[in-house]
Design a protein around this motif. Structure first.
Motif, PDB file in Angstrom:
ATOM      1  N   HIS A  17       0.820  -1.213   0.000  1.00  0.00           N
ATOM      2  CA  HIS A  17       0.000   0.000   0.000  1.00  0.00           C
ATOM      3  C   HIS A  17       0.851   1.258   0.000  1.00  0.00           C
ATOM      4  N   SER A  18       2.150   1.116  -0.197  1.00  0.00           N
ATOM      5  CA  SER A  18       3.007   2.297  -0.228  1.00  0.00           C
ATOM      6  C   SER A  18       2.895   2.993  -1.580  1.00  0.00           C
ATOM      7  N   ARG A  19       3.287   4.247  -1.603  1.00  0.00           N
ATOM      8  CA  ARG A  19       3.232   5.020  -2.843  1.00  0.00           C
ATOM      9  C   ARG A  19       4.219   4.472  -3.864  1.00  0.00           C
ATOM     10  N   GLY A  20       5.385   4.016  -3.394  1.00  0.00           N
ATOM     11  CA  GLY A  20       6.393   3.484  -4.305  1.00  0.00           C
ATOM     12  C   GLY A  20       5.936   2.218  -5.017  1.00  0.00           C
ATOM     13  N   TYR A  21       5.239   1.370  -4.309  1.00  0.00           N
ATOM     14  CA  TYR A  21       4.727   0.130  -4.884  1.00  0.00           C
ATOM     15  C   TYR A  21       3.713   0.433  -5.988  1.00  0.00           C
ATOM     16  N   LEU A  22       2.793   1.328  -5.702  1.00  0.00           N
ATOM     17  CA  LEU A  22       1.788   1.679  -6.707  1.00  0.00           C
ATOM     18  C   LEU A  22       2.392   2.448  -7.869  1.00  0.00           C
ATOM     19  N   LEU A  23       3.413   3.268  -7.601  1.00  0.00           N
ATOM     20  CA  LEU A  23       4.104   3.980  -8.675  1.00  0.00           C
ATOM     21  C   LEU A  23       4.835   3.004  -9.590  1.00  0.00           C
ATOM     22  N   ALA A  24       5.454   1.986  -9.008  1.00  0.00           N
ATOM     23  CA  ALA A  24       6.129   0.969  -9.811  1.00  0.00           C
ATOM     24  C   ALA A  24       5.131   0.213 -10.685  1.00  0.00           C
ATOM     25  N   ALA A  25       3.976  -0.113 -10.135  1.00  0.00           N
ATOM     26  CA  ALA A  25       2.952  -0.804 -10.921  1.00  0.00           C
ATOM     27  C   ALA A  25       2.438   0.089 -12.046  1.00  0.00           C
ATOM     28  N   ARG A  26       2.254   1.364 -11.770  1.00  0.00           N
ATOM     29  CA  ARG A  26       1.786   2.298 -12.805  1.00  0.00           C
ATOM     30  C   ARG A  26       2.813   2.429 -13.924  1.00  0.00           C
ATOM     31  N   ARG A  27       4.088   2.522 -13.552  1.00  0.00           N
ATOM     32  CA  ARG A  27       5.139   2.608 -14.574  1.00  0.00           C
ATOM     33  C   ARG A  27       5.225   1.334 -15.399  1.00  0.00           C
ATOM     34  N   MET A  28       5.022   0.203 -14.753  1.00  0.00           N
ATOM     35  CA  MET A  28       5.043  -1.064 -15.485  1.00  0.00           C
ATOM     36  C   MET A  28       3.902  -1.126 -16.495  1.00  0.00           C
ATOM     37  N   VAL A  29       2.742  -0.604 -16.133  1.00  0.00           N
ATOM     38  CA  VAL A  29       1.610  -0.590 -17.063  1.00  0.00           C
ATOM     39  C   VAL A  29       1.943   0.253 -18.277  1.00  0.00           C
ATOM     40  N   TRP A  30       2.426   1.469 -18.078  1.00  0.00           N
ATOM     41  CA  TRP A  30       2.703   2.355 -19.206  1.00  0.00           C
ATOM     42  C   TRP A  30       3.857   1.863 -20.069  1.00  0.00           C
ATOM     43  N   CYS A  31       4.891   1.313 -19.439  1.00  0.00           N
ATOM     44  CA  CYS A  31       5.993   0.737 -20.221  1.00  0.00           C
ATOM     45  C   CYS A  31       5.522  -0.492 -20.987  1.00  0.00           C
ATOM     46  N   GLY A  32       4.655  -1.285 -20.376  1.00  0.00           N
ATOM     47  CA  GLY A  32       4.111  -2.452 -21.060  1.00  0.00           C
ATOM     48  C   GLY A  32       3.278  -2.070 -22.266  1.00  0.00           C
ATOM     49  N   ILE A  33       2.458  -1.044 -22.117  1.00  0.00           N
ATOM     50  CA  ILE A  33       1.648  -0.575 -23.252  1.00  0.00           C
ATOM     51  C   ILE A  33       2.552  -0.070 -24.369  1.00  0.00           C
ATOM     52  N   LEU A  34       3.560   0.728 -24.012  1.00  0.00           N
ATOM     53  CA  LEU A  34       4.473   1.277 -25.004  1.00  0.00           C
ATOM     54  C   LEU A  34       5.222   0.169 -25.742  1.00  0.00           C
ATOM     55  N   ALA A  58       6.827  -7.007 -28.092  1.00  0.00           N
ATOM     56  CA  ALA A  58       5.403  -7.221 -27.812  1.00  0.00           C
ATOM     57  C   ALA A  58       5.226  -8.248 -26.693  1.00  0.00           C
ATOM     58  N   GLY A  59       6.045  -9.272 -26.688  1.00  0.00           N
ATOM     59  CA  GLY A  59       5.971 -10.269 -25.619  1.00  0.00           C
ATOM     60  C   GLY A  59       6.334  -9.692 -24.270  1.00  0.00           C
ATOM     61  N   LEU A  60       7.411  -8.900 -24.230  1.00  0.00           N
ATOM     62  CA  LEU A  60       7.821  -8.264 -22.975  1.00  0.00           C
ATOM     63  C   LEU A  60       6.767  -7.274 -22.499  1.00  0.00           C
ATOM     64  N   GLY A  61       6.174  -6.537 -23.419  1.00  0.00           N
ATOM     65  CA  GLY A  61       5.119  -5.602 -23.045  1.00  0.00           C
ATOM     66  C   GLY A  61       3.921  -6.301 -22.441  1.00  0.00           C
ATOM     67  N   SER A  62       3.538  -7.436 -23.010  1.00  0.00           N
ATOM     68  CA  SER A  62       2.397  -8.162 -22.441  1.00  0.00           C
ATOM     69  C   SER A  62       2.736  -8.762 -21.078  1.00  0.00           C
ATOM     70  N   VAL A  63       3.982  -9.203 -20.889  1.00  0.00           N
ATOM     71  CA  VAL A  63       4.392  -9.719 -19.577  1.00  0.00           C
ATOM     72  C   VAL A  63       4.364  -8.599 -18.538  1.00  0.00           C
ATOM     73  N   LEU A  64       4.833  -7.420 -18.902  1.00  0.00           N
ATOM     74  CA  LEU A  64       4.783  -6.283 -17.980  1.00  0.00           C
ATOM     75  C   LEU A  64       3.355  -5.910 -17.629  1.00  0.00           C
ATOM     76  N   LEU A  65       2.477  -5.914 -18.610  1.00  0.00           N
ATOM     77  CA  LEU A  65       1.074  -5.585 -18.347  1.00  0.00           C
ATOM     78  C   LEU A  65       0.428  -6.595 -17.402  1.00  0.00           C
ATOM     79  N   VAL A  66       0.673  -7.858 -17.633  1.00  0.00           N
ATOM     80  CA  VAL A  66       0.077  -8.888 -16.778  1.00  0.00           C
ATOM     81  C   VAL A  66       0.642  -8.804 -15.366  1.00  0.00           C
ATOM     82  N   SER A  67       1.948  -8.616 -15.241  1.00  0.00           N
ATOM     83  CA  SER A  67       2.535  -8.564 -13.898  1.00  0.00           C
ATOM     84  C   SER A  67       2.083  -7.313 -13.140  1.00  0.00           C
TER      85      SER A  67
END
Length: 95
Positions: free
Chosen positions: A5-22, A67-76
């Motif tokens: 529930h820390s800000r860093g954890y959620l920030l890391a997840a948000r960055r992973m989503v955007w990097c995965g999409i990109l 594309a494979g790495l992006g989908s893995v990042l999105l799922v994780s």
């Protein structure tokens, strides 16, 4: 264990989503560019056949990996957010 529930954890997840999409979108674009008619030429020596250069095959492979790495990042990232531990209850009984 990490504080889910820390800000860093959620920030890391948000960055992973955007990097995965990109990465996913860039990978799909590279695959589409390599599969286009501009990437494949005709070579007519004795018979005519379609020829794809080694560079375009490399672009297609890099696109598939991206594309494979992006989908893995999105799922994780999705799993990071959905499987967070519940907040610990206070010891005073919730008062």
């Amino acid at each position: 264990m990490a504080d889910t529930h820390s800000r860093g954890y959620l920030l890391a997840a948000r960055r992973m989503v955007w990097c995965g999409i990109l990465l996913f979108v860039l990978g799909l674009a590279a695959i589409a560019a390599a599969a286009s008619d501009g990437a494949i030429s005709w070579e007519c020596d004795p018979t005519c056949r379609r020829v794809e250069s080694g560079l375009w095959k490399t672009v297609e492979m890099v696109g598939a990996v991206s594309a494979g790495l992006g989908s893995v990042l999105l799922v994780s990232a999705f799993l990071m957010v959905m499987l967070r531990r519940p907040r610990p209850e206070s010891e005073s009984g919730g008062r």
